[in-house]
Design a protein around this motif. Sequence first.
Motif, PDB file in Angstrom:
ATOM      1  N   SER A  37       2.251   2.074  -3.802  1.00  0.00           N
ATOM      2  CA  SER A  37       1.298   2.153  -4.901  1.00  0.00           C
ATOM      3  C   SER A  37       1.247   3.570  -5.462  1.00  0.00           C
ATOM      4  O   SER A  37       1.279   4.551  -4.732  1.00  0.00           O
ATOM      5  CB  SER A  37      -0.089   1.736  -4.419  1.00  0.00           C
ATOM      6  OG  SER A  37      -1.003   1.812  -5.480  1.00  0.00           O
ATOM      7  N   PHE A  53       0.819  -1.206   0.000  1.00  0.00           N
ATOM      8  CA  PHE A  53       0.000   0.000   0.000  1.00  0.00           C
ATOM      9  C   PHE A  53       0.861   1.268   0.000  1.00  0.00           C
ATOM     10  O   PHE A  53       0.444   2.302  -0.504  1.00  0.00           O
ATOM     11  CB  PHE A  53      -0.936   0.004   1.201  1.00  0.00           C
ATOM     12  CG  PHE A  53      -1.884  -1.158   1.200  1.00  0.00           C
ATOM     13  CD1 PHE A  53      -2.934  -1.191   0.317  1.00  0.00           C
ATOM     14  CD2 PHE A  53      -1.711  -2.212   2.073  1.00  0.00           C
ATOM     15  CE1 PHE A  53      -3.815  -2.259   0.299  1.00  0.00           C
ATOM     16  CE2 PHE A  53      -2.586  -3.279   2.073  1.00  0.00           C
ATOM     17  CZ  PHE A  53      -3.639  -3.300   1.182  1.00  0.00           C
ATOM     18  N   TYR A  88      -7.024   0.952  -4.779  1.00  0.00           N
ATOM     19  CA  TYR A  88      -6.327  -0.079  -4.017  1.00  0.00           C
ATOM     20  C   TYR A  88      -7.001  -1.447  -4.094  1.00  0.00           C
ATOM     21  O   TYR A  88      -6.670  -2.321  -3.300  1.00  0.00           O
ATOM     22  CB  TYR A  88      -6.225   0.323  -2.544  1.00  0.00           C
ATOM     23  CG  TYR A  88      -5.325   1.490  -2.311  1.00  0.00           C
ATOM     24  CD1 TYR A  88      -3.961   1.379  -2.499  1.00  0.00           C
ATOM     25  CD2 TYR A  88      -5.836   2.706  -1.890  1.00  0.00           C
ATOM     26  CE1 TYR A  88      -3.125   2.444  -2.276  1.00  0.00           C
ATOM     27  CE2 TYR A  88      -5.007   3.780  -1.661  1.00  0.00           C
ATOM     28  CZ  TYR A  88      -3.649   3.643  -1.863  1.00  0.00           C
ATOM     29  OH  TYR A  88      -2.831   4.695  -1.643  1.00  0.00           O
TER      30      TYR A  88
END
Length: 102
Positions: free
Chosen positions: A38, A35, A43
């Motif tokens: 990214s 996460f 997501y």
Amino acid sequence: MKNRTVAYWLLSINAINLITLVAYPYMLIISFYMFASSNTDDYILEYIAAGVLATYPVPVLASFTCWAFYKNYKFKAALMMANLILVWVAVLLLAALASTLI
């Protein structure tokens, strides 16, 4: 032994599955960094990959039910249960591939 070839395959597949559980805690901790790296605001694929990594021990432990099928002379079902982990690996690879394409 009922069928030596199937028994050896089941033993080797279960041994490989157990070896992969050694690296599981490390991979679970590292999965939280997906996460952070990214570049998108979407997501969904990262959540799919994290969910697959979080539930990884489930198919490994379920693959041990292959011996119940082996005991009842259901050799094809035993081999299918032993290779149940491949479904999780395929989903993880598809999520990783899709995240690189987006």
